[in-house]
Design a protein around this motif. Sequence first.
Motif, PDB file in Angstrom:
ATOM      1  N   ALA A 132       0.882  -1.175   0.000  1.00  0.00           N
ATOM      2  CA  ALA A 132       0.000   0.000   0.000  1.00  0.00           C
ATOM      3  C   ALA A 132       0.916   1.221   0.000  1.00  0.00           C
ATOM      4  O   ALA A 132       1.448   1.613   1.030  1.00  0.00           O
ATOM      5  N   TYR A 133       1.141   1.785  -1.185  1.00  0.00           N
ATOM      6  CA  TYR A 133       2.128   2.852  -1.342  1.00  0.00           C
ATOM      7  C   TYR A 133       1.783   4.120  -0.573  1.00  0.00           C
ATOM      8  O   TYR A 133       2.655   4.937  -0.319  1.00  0.00           O
ATOM      9  N   ASP A 134       0.531   4.276  -0.201  1.00  0.00           N
ATOM     10  CA  ASP A 134       0.145   5.460   0.563  1.00  0.00           C
ATOM     11  C   ASP A 134       0.249   5.245   2.071  1.00  0.00           C
ATOM     12  O   ASP A 134       0.012   6.161   2.848  1.00  0.00           O
ATOM     13  N   ASN A 135       0.645   4.040   2.508  1.00  0.00           N
ATOM     14  CA  ASN A 135       0.773   3.755   3.937  1.00  0.00           C
ATOM     15  C   ASN A 135       2.013   4.457   4.482  1.00  0.00           C
ATOM     16  O   ASN A 135       3.133   4.063   4.187  1.00  0.00           O
ATOM     17  N   ASP A 136       1.783   5.481   5.309  1.00  0.00           N
ATOM     18  CA  ASP A 136       2.900   6.203   5.904  1.00  0.00           C
ATOM     19  C   ASP A 136       2.863   6.174   7.425  1.00  0.00           C
ATOM     20  O   ASP A 136       3.573   6.935   8.077  1.00  0.00           O
ATOM     21  N   SER A 137       2.039   5.267   8.008  1.00  0.00           N
ATOM     22  CA  SER A 137       1.974   5.257   9.471  1.00  0.00           C
ATOM     23  C   SER A 137       1.574   3.931  10.108  1.00  0.00           C
ATOM     24  O   SER A 137       1.706   3.778  11.315  1.00  0.00           O
ATOM     25  N   ARG A 149       4.910   3.745   1.922  1.00  0.00           N
ATOM     26  CA  ARG A 149       5.369   5.006   1.336  1.00  0.00           C
ATOM     27  C   ARG A 149       6.896   5.054   1.290  1.00  0.00           C
ATOM     28  O   ARG A 149       7.486   5.483   0.309  1.00  0.00           O
ATOM     29  N   TYR A 166       8.168   2.644  -1.434  1.00  0.00           N
ATOM     30  CA  TYR A 166       7.871   3.224  -2.740  1.00  0.00           C
ATOM     31  C   TYR A 166       8.865   4.331  -3.083  1.00  0.00           C
ATOM     32  O   TYR A 166       9.384   4.389  -4.204  1.00  0.00           O
ATOM     33  N   ARG A 173      11.395   4.301  -6.176  1.00  0.00           N
ATOM     34  CA  ARG A 173      11.226   5.368  -7.170  1.00  0.00           C
ATOM     35  C   ARG A 173      12.537   6.123  -7.393  1.00  0.00           C
ATOM     36  O   ARG A 173      12.915   6.412  -8.526  1.00  0.00           O
ATOM     37  N   TRP A 198       7.762  12.861   4.210  1.00  0.00           N
ATOM     38  CA  TRP A 198       6.397  12.356   4.028  1.00  0.00           C
ATOM     39  C   TRP A 198       5.936  11.507   5.212  1.00  0.00           C
ATOM     40  O   TRP A 198       4.797  11.068   5.237  1.00  0.00           O
ATOM     41  N   THR A 199       6.806  11.243   6.178  1.00  0.00           N
ATOM     42  CA  THR A 199       6.475  10.375   7.300  1.00  0.00           C
ATOM     43  C   THR A 199       6.473  11.170   8.603  1.00  0.00           C
ATOM     44  O   THR A 199       7.381  11.938   8.860  1.00  0.00           O
TER      45      THR A 199
END
Length: 183
Positions: free
Chosen positions: A113-118, A142, A145, A149, A180-181
Motif C-alpha cells: 500500500a504505497y500510501d501507507n505512511d503510518s 510510502r 515506494y 522510485r 512524508w512520514t
Amino acid sequence: MLAWLWLWLCGCCGPARGLRIHEYLYFQVLSPGDIRYIFTATPAKDFGGVFNTRYDQIHLVPADPPEACGELNNGVFIQDQIALVERGGCSFLSKTRVIQEHGGRAVIIADNAYDNDSFYIEMVQDSSRRTADIPALFLLGRDGYMIRRSLEQHGLPWAVISIPVNVTSIPTYEMMQPPWTFW
C-alpha cells in the motif's frame, strides 16, 4: 530507553539479544542522496534472525520480481546484501526464505500500500512450520515506494545503507527523517 534498546540490540547486555516486537530498528540511506533519510522498520514477530552486526555500508537491493515469492532474476546481486521486497503474493516467511536461499543477509519487506505512511503490519509465522535465520523487517509502504522510485529515477540497481542506526547518538536537528512520514 533508546540507549538501553541500542545496547540490547548490539548484544551487549547478556543473553537477551535482538529486538522485541513493537520496537523499532532504524536504517539510513546513504545513496542516492535525494533519499538520504533515516527510516524506521519493525522486526518480524516470531521468525527470522536478529542484527548482531552493524553494516556501515551495505547494498539494499530491490528484488526482481518485487514480491520475491520464487526464483529471483537478480538473485546474484542479493548475495551478502540486504533485499528490499514488496508485500503480497506469499507469506512474509516465504519471502524471507527466498532471500535467505539467495544468500541475503536480511530482508526489508515494504507494504504494497504505497500510501501507507503510518501503519506497521505485524509480520508473523505462516502455518508451514518452516524457519528463517536472517532478520526480516517491515517497512511502511510510502518509504519503500520512495526508495524504489529514487533508484528507478537514477537508474541504480541498489541503494547504499547503514543498518542498524543508533538514533540516540544523532542530535535532533541532524535527524534527516523522510518528509512524508510523521515520527
